[in-house]
Scaffold this active site. Structure first.
Site, PDB file in Angstrom:
ATOM      1  N   HIS A  47      11.230  -7.244 -72.422  1.00  0.00           N
ATOM      2  CA  HIS A  47      10.243  -7.388 -73.496  1.00  0.00           C
ATOM      3  C   HIS A  47       9.380  -8.638 -73.277  1.00  0.00           C
ATOM      4  O   HIS A  47       9.653  -9.456 -72.399  1.00  0.00           O
ATOM      5  CB  HIS A  47      10.962  -7.489 -74.842  1.00  0.00           C
ATOM      6  CG  HIS A  47      11.904  -8.658 -74.918  1.00  0.00           C
ATOM      7  ND1 HIS A  47      13.149  -8.631 -74.338  1.00  0.00           N
ATOM      8  CD2 HIS A  47      11.779  -9.894 -75.459  1.00  0.00           C
ATOM      9  CE1 HIS A  47      13.757  -9.791 -74.537  1.00  0.00           C
ATOM     10  NE2 HIS A  47      12.929 -10.585 -75.213  1.00  0.00           N
ATOM     11  N   THR A  50       4.190 -11.117 -71.108  1.00  0.00           N
ATOM     12  CA  THR A  50       3.745 -11.369 -69.731  1.00  0.00           C
ATOM     13  C   THR A  50       4.880 -11.616 -68.741  1.00  0.00           C
ATOM     14  O   THR A  50       5.959 -12.078 -69.109  1.00  0.00           O
ATOM     15  CB  THR A  50       2.833 -12.623 -69.694  1.00  0.00           C
ATOM     16  OG1 THR A  50       3.496 -13.688 -70.368  1.00  0.00           O
ATOM     17  CG2 THR A  50       1.480 -12.353 -70.322  1.00  0.00           C
ATOM     18  N   ARG A  51       4.591 -11.312 -67.483  1.00  0.00           N
ATOM     19  CA  ARG A  51       5.439 -11.670 -66.347  1.00  0.00           C
ATOM     20  C   ARG A  51       4.517 -12.081 -65.201  1.00  0.00           C
ATOM     21  O   ARG A  51       3.372 -11.628 -65.131  1.00  0.00           O
ATOM     22  CB  ARG A  51       6.266 -10.471 -65.852  1.00  0.00           C
ATOM     23  CG  ARG A  51       7.299  -9.952 -66.828  1.00  0.00           C
ATOM     24  CD  ARG A  51       8.465 -10.909 -66.988  1.00  0.00           C
ATOM     25  NE  ARG A  51       9.540 -10.336 -67.789  1.00  0.00           N
ATOM     26  CZ  ARG A  51       9.584 -10.339 -69.124  1.00  0.00           C
ATOM     27  NH1 ARG A  51       8.614 -10.874 -69.821  1.00  0.00           N
ATOM     28  NH2 ARG A  51      10.622  -9.799 -69.750  1.00  0.00           N
ATOM     29  N   LYS A 269       2.790 -20.820 -71.649  1.00  0.00           N
ATOM     30  CA  LYS A 269       4.215 -20.498 -71.457  1.00  0.00           C
ATOM     31  C   LYS A 269       4.739 -21.235 -70.229  1.00  0.00           C
ATOM     32  O   LYS A 269       4.214 -21.072 -69.125  1.00  0.00           O
ATOM     33  CB  LYS A 269       4.329 -18.992 -71.255  1.00  0.00           C
ATOM     34  CG  LYS A 269       5.702 -18.448 -70.993  1.00  0.00           C
ATOM     35  CD  LYS A 269       5.685 -16.947 -71.316  1.00  0.00           C
ATOM     36  CE  LYS A 269       6.432 -16.104 -70.344  1.00  0.00           C
ATOM     37  NZ  LYS A 269       6.353 -14.679 -70.700  1.00  0.00           N
ATOM     38  N   HIS A 273      13.901 -21.737 -64.859  1.00  0.00           N
ATOM     39  CA  HIS A 273      14.440 -20.526 -64.224  1.00  0.00           C
ATOM     40  C   HIS A 273      15.975 -20.523 -64.262  1.00  0.00           C
ATOM     41  O   HIS A 273      16.647 -20.243 -63.272  1.00  0.00           O
ATOM     42  CB  HIS A 273      13.907 -20.462 -62.786  1.00  0.00           C
ATOM     43  CG  HIS A 273      14.254 -19.183 -62.069  1.00  0.00           C
ATOM     44  ND1 HIS A 273      14.181 -17.936 -62.658  1.00  0.00           N
ATOM     45  CD2 HIS A 273      14.690 -18.951 -60.798  1.00  0.00           C
ATOM     46  CE1 HIS A 273      14.540 -17.024 -61.794  1.00  0.00           C
ATOM     47  NE2 HIS A 273      14.867 -17.603 -60.663  1.00  0.00           N
ATOM     48  N   CYS A 316      15.192 -14.316 -74.100  1.00  0.00           N
ATOM     49  CA  CYS A 316      15.264 -13.194 -73.157  1.00  0.00           C
ATOM     50  C   CYS A 316      16.547 -13.404 -72.344  1.00  0.00           C
ATOM     51  O   CYS A 316      17.201 -14.443 -72.499  1.00  0.00           O
ATOM     52  CB  CYS A 316      14.024 -13.236 -72.275  1.00  0.00           C
ATOM     53  SG  CYS A 316      13.749 -11.740 -71.293  1.00  0.00           S
ATOM     54  N   LYS A 349       8.071  -7.507 -61.522  1.00  0.00           N
ATOM     55  CA  LYS A 349       6.967  -7.187 -60.588  1.00  0.00           C
ATOM     56  C   LYS A 349       7.358  -6.141 -59.567  1.00  0.00           C
ATOM     57  O   LYS A 349       6.531  -5.412 -59.060  1.00  0.00           O
ATOM     58  CB  LYS A 349       6.513  -8.472 -59.862  1.00  0.00           C
ATOM     59  CG  LYS A 349       7.574  -9.039 -58.941  1.00  0.00           C
ATOM     60  CD  LYS A 349       7.187 -10.329 -58.268  1.00  0.00           C
ATOM     61  CE  LYS A 349       7.554 -11.540 -59.072  1.00  0.00           C
ATOM     62  NZ  LYS A 349       8.984 -11.641 -59.469  1.00  0.00           N
TER      63      LYS A 349
HETATM   64  C1  LIG Z   1      12.225 -15.040 -69.728  1.00  0.00           C
HETATM   65  C2  LIG Z   1      12.099 -14.120 -68.558  1.00  0.00           C
HETATM   66  C3  LIG Z   1      11.049 -14.298 -67.679  1.00  0.00           C
HETATM   67  C4  LIG Z   1      10.910 -13.484 -66.579  1.00  0.00           C
HETATM   68  N1  LIG Z   1       9.838 -13.650 -65.756  1.00  0.00           N
HETATM   69  C5  LIG Z   1       9.636 -12.783 -64.743  1.00  0.00           C
HETATM   70  C6  LIG Z   1       8.457 -12.865 -63.993  1.00  0.00           C
HETATM   71  O1  LIG Z   1       7.608 -13.725 -64.248  1.00  0.00           O
HETATM   72  N2  LIG Z   1       8.273 -11.952 -63.005  1.00  0.00           N
HETATM   73  C7  LIG Z   1       9.182 -10.991 -62.719  1.00  0.00           C
HETATM   74  O2  LIG Z   1       8.949 -10.201 -61.802  1.00  0.00           O
HETATM   75  N3  LIG Z   1      10.324 -10.880 -63.435  1.00  0.00           N
HETATM   76  C8  LIG Z   1      10.559 -11.747 -64.436  1.00  0.00           C
HETATM   77  N4  LIG Z   1      11.675 -11.640 -65.212  1.00  0.00           N
HETATM   78  C9  LIG Z   1      12.707 -10.666 -64.851  1.00  0.00           C
HETATM   79  C10 LIG Z   1      12.456  -9.259 -65.359  1.00  0.00           C
HETATM   80  O3  LIG Z   1      11.897  -9.275 -66.641  1.00  0.00           O
HETATM   81  C11 LIG Z   1      13.769  -8.500 -65.307  1.00  0.00           C
HETATM   82  O4  LIG Z   1      14.266  -8.547 -63.970  1.00  0.00           O
HETATM   83  C12 LIG Z   1      13.649  -7.054 -65.723  1.00  0.00           C
HETATM   84  O5  LIG Z   1      13.029  -6.958 -66.973  1.00  0.00           O
HETATM   85  C13 LIG Z   1      15.027  -6.400 -65.758  1.00  0.00           C
HETATM   86  O6  LIG Z   1      14.881  -5.100 -66.251  1.00  0.00           O
HETATM   87  P1  LIG Z   1      16.119  -4.131 -66.483  1.00  0.00           P
HETATM   88  O7  LIG Z   1      15.525  -2.805 -66.739  1.00  0.00           O
HETATM   89  O8  LIG Z   1      17.087  -4.300 -65.375  1.00  0.00           O
HETATM   90  O9  LIG Z   1      16.869  -4.712 -67.773  1.00  0.00           O
HETATM   91  P2  LIG Z   1      16.612  -4.488 -69.347  1.00  0.00           P
HETATM   92  O10 LIG Z   1      15.189  -4.643 -69.666  1.00  0.00           O
HETATM   93  O11 LIG Z   1      17.556  -5.360 -70.079  1.00  0.00           O
HETATM   94  O12 LIG Z   1      16.971  -2.968 -69.566  1.00  0.00           O
HETATM   95  C14 LIG Z   1      18.305  -2.501 -69.660  1.00  0.00           C
HETATM   96  C15 LIG Z   1      18.352  -1.547 -70.823  1.00  0.00           C
HETATM   97  O13 LIG Z   1      19.586  -0.860 -70.822  1.00  0.00           O
HETATM   98  C16 LIG Z   1      19.940  -0.631 -72.167  1.00  0.00           C
HETATM   99  N5  LIG Z   1      21.368  -0.346 -72.240  1.00  0.00           N
HETATM  100  C17 LIG Z   1      22.385  -1.148 -71.844  1.00  0.00           C
HETATM  101  N6  LIG Z   1      23.569  -0.575 -72.090  1.00  0.00           N
HETATM  102  C18 LIG Z   1      23.312   0.625 -72.648  1.00  0.00           C
HETATM  103  C19 LIG Z   1      24.142   1.690 -73.133  1.00  0.00           C
HETATM  104  N7  LIG Z   1      25.497   1.625 -73.117  1.00  0.00           N
HETATM  105  N8  LIG Z   1      23.541   2.794 -73.634  1.00  0.00           N
HETATM  106  C20 LIG Z   1      22.181   2.887 -73.674  1.00  0.00           C
HETATM  107  N9  LIG Z   1      21.362   1.901 -73.259  1.00  0.00           N
HETATM  108  C21 LIG Z   1      21.918   0.794 -72.738  1.00  0.00           C
HETATM  109  C22 LIG Z   1      19.553  -1.946 -72.828  1.00  0.00           C
HETATM  110  O14 LIG Z   1      19.468  -1.848 -74.229  1.00  0.00           O
HETATM  111  C23 LIG Z   1      18.238  -2.264 -72.156  1.00  0.00           C
HETATM  112  O15 LIG Z   1      17.134  -1.770 -72.870  1.00  0.00           O
HETATM  113  C24 LIG Z   1      11.855 -12.447 -66.324  1.00  0.00           C
HETATM  114  C25 LIG Z   1      12.916 -12.263 -67.217  1.00  0.00           C
HETATM  115  C26 LIG Z   1      13.036 -13.074 -68.330  1.00  0.00           C
HETATM  116  C27 LIG Z   1      14.182 -12.870 -69.264  1.00  0.00           C
HETATM  117  O1  LIG Z   2       9.622 -13.770 -60.734  1.00  0.00           O
HETATM  118  C1  LIG Z   2       8.808 -14.635 -61.058  1.00  0.00           C
HETATM  119  O2  LIG Z   2       7.701 -14.708 -60.537  1.00  0.00           O
HETATM  120  C2  LIG Z   2       9.191 -15.651 -62.094  1.00  0.00           C
HETATM  121  C3  LIG Z   2       8.748 -17.011 -61.723  1.00  0.00           C
HETATM  122  C4  LIG Z   2       9.675 -17.682 -60.808  1.00  0.00           C
HETATM  123  C5  LIG Z   2      11.039 -17.636 -61.290  1.00  0.00           C
HETATM  124  C6  LIG Z   2      11.415 -16.372 -61.802  1.00  0.00           C
HETATM  125  N1  LIG Z   2      10.571 -15.556 -62.325  1.00  0.00           N
END
Ligand SMILES: Cc1cc2nc3c(=O)[nH]c(=O)nc-3n(C[C@H](O)[C@H](O)[C@H](O)COP(=O)(O)OP(=O)(O)OC[C@H]3O[C@@H](n4cnc5c(N)ncnc54)[C@H](O)[C@@H]3O)c2cc1C
Ligand SMILES: O=C(O)[C@@H]1CCCC=N1
Length: 387
Positions: A47, A50-51, A269, A273, A316, A349
């Site tokens: 959620h 931005t990323r 923002k 990390h 997050c 990304k």
């Molecule tokens: C603050 C922050 C900044 C970031 N900045 C960057 C960035 O700048 N660039 C970048 O590339 N990446 C960035 N990232 C990383 C990136 O956002 C994550 O790697 C990515 O969103 C992970 O996605 P996901 O689908 O694995 O996890 P999630 O988005 O957590 O999705 C997993 C989903 O599974 C669901 N789920 C879990 N268990 C169950 C169940 N038993 N039944 C049904 N549903 C379930 C959860 O509710 C959730 O919705 C950042 C992350 C954070 C937190």
């Molecule tokens: O993945 C990204 O670009 C951001 C910034 C560097 C550290 C982790 N997330």
């Protein structure tokens, strides 16, 4: 075909599961995407507004995967008719004697990524509102920019549904039985599928523990901090201020990164990390402020145009592996259970290619990228598996 029988079920509708489901639906596979929370939600990792998107990586394999990601993000923008990517460039700042900084710069050079190397004088004239500490160097990854994350997630899910995909949100997976087909039970139904993709984000460890697989994943609560510009717009996207990564600056153990002020006007923002370890369902009970103290000190030293007390703090979660590389693999004992986990705070990304790879694995096809950095076997000595 029974309405509860699917070619594939994807567990978890974050960016990785949603992109996987989209690729499966494009291949005309009958796909169910199950999400425990009502969508959209802010309880996982995908959620927020931005990323950062960038090609600057320490490892060539991510930089190479990013080439296709840029194409797939552009395709998504076209299909959904929404703007998702905004090019801003990204400053990478670090010490010459820091191996991580040198590796990032080396990867950009080796892969012919459009970039610039800035002398301290060029830095001072281009970025008068940022202080470059003595002895530090700066490069710009010109391909980098901002992804509109919430918009991207909604676009992928909408396109998936438009392709005939089925989303069941507000439905938690409580059990599944491996086999062919796999049987999956939620709090309101039972489904069968030829393959199951587990993209459960911070819940991946507990979901996979049900199969006897104990992955070395750690969940961190991340404070997403916004800092007030003393003069609104100083670090604004409208003035072409770039994203940045400070590689272990001012003695910090982890990188500090930032994005130009945009989504909340007048607020920039800047985040650390890393964070404090948490249980995903206990995220809001954590209270550690250590990271905020590190950020405040960084902001006052490097960004004199910002008030060094955060104006907004959101939450997050990261799910990190011991080496910060992703897990993209088949389950060691059940080849039709596919795992996408441990995105270690940098997976957004890369979601277009992650989704493509997980889709290929779910369909028993040869993956289009070398998966050796992402295999579960690299943790052999850490696996507490009863397999
Ligand atoms: C603050 C922050 C900044 C970031 N900045 C960057 C960035 O700048 N660039 C970048 O590339 N990446 C960035 N990232 C990383 C990136 O956002 C994550 O790697 C990515 O969103 C992970 O996605 P996901 O689908 O694995 O996890 P999630 O988005 O957590 O999705 C997993 C989903 O599974 C669901 N789920 C879990 N268990 C169950 C169940 N038993 N039944 C049904 N549903 C379930 C959860 O509710 C959730 O919705 C950042 C992350 C954070 C937190
Ligand atoms: O993945 C990204 O670009 C951001 C910034 C560097 C550290 C982790 N997330």
């Amino acid at each position: 075909m029974d309405a509860n029988n699917f070619d594939c079920i994807v567990l978890g509708a974050g960016i990785q599961g949603s992109y996987t489901a989209y690729h499966l639906a494009k291949k005309k596979k009958k796909t169910l995407l199950v999400e425990q929370f009502v969508l959209p939600h802010s309880r996982g990792s995908s959620h927020g507004h931005t990323r950062i998107i960038r090609k600057a990586y320490e490892q060539d394999y991510y930089t190479r995967m990013m080439s296709e990601c840029y194409q797939l993000w552009a395709q998504l923008e076209k299909e959904a008719n929404v703007q998702i990517y905004r090019n801003t460039g990204m400053l990478v700042v670090g010490k010459e004697d820091c191996s991580a900084f040198r590796s990032l710069r080396g990867t950009l050079l080796r892969n012919n990524v459009p970039m610039e190397v800035l002398s301290p004088e060029q830095f001072a004239s281009r970025f008068p509102s940022v202080r470059l500490p003595p002895g530090e160097s700066a490069v710009i990854d010109k391909t980098a920019g901002v992804l509109h994350a919430d918009r991207a997630l909604k676009a992928v899910q909408d396109l998936f549904c438009g392709l005939g995909g089925v989303i069941h949100d507000g439905e938690k997976v409580v059990d599944f039985t491996p086999g062919s087909p796999i049987t999956m039970t939620t709090n309101s139904g039972m489904y069968r599928a030829q393959s199951l993709v587990i993209t459960a984000g911070p819940w991946a460890k507990s979901v996979l523990a049900r199969t006897g697989l104990q992955l070395p994943l750690q969940v961190l609560r991340i404070n997403v901090c916004y800092w007030k510009e003393r003069i609104p717009g100083t670090y604004g996207i409208g003035r072409h201020f770039p994203c940045f990564i400070g590689v272990k600056q001012h003695g910090a153990k982890h990188d500090i990164y930032g994005l130009p002020s945009n989504e909340y006007p007048g607020l920039m923002k800047i985040c650390y990390h890393s964070g404090s370890e948490t249980e995903p369902d206990e995220r809001d009970r954590q209270t550690s402020q250590e990271d905020i103290a590190i950020l405040s000190s960084f902001v006052s030293k490097s960004f004199p145009g910002l008030d060094p007390t955060p104006a907004v703090v959101e939450q997050c979660m990261y799910t990190v592996t011991p080496d910060s590389d992703f897990i993209l693999d088949q389950h060691p004992s059940h080849s039709n259970i596919i795992i996408g986990a441990g995105f270690s705070g940098h997976g957004f990304k890369l979601a277009p290619v992650v989704g493509k790879i997980l889709c290929e694995l779910a369909l028993g096809k040869t993956p289009s990228f070398d998966l050796s950095p992402f295999r579960i076997t690299r943790f052999q000595s850490l696996l507490k598996s009863a397999l």
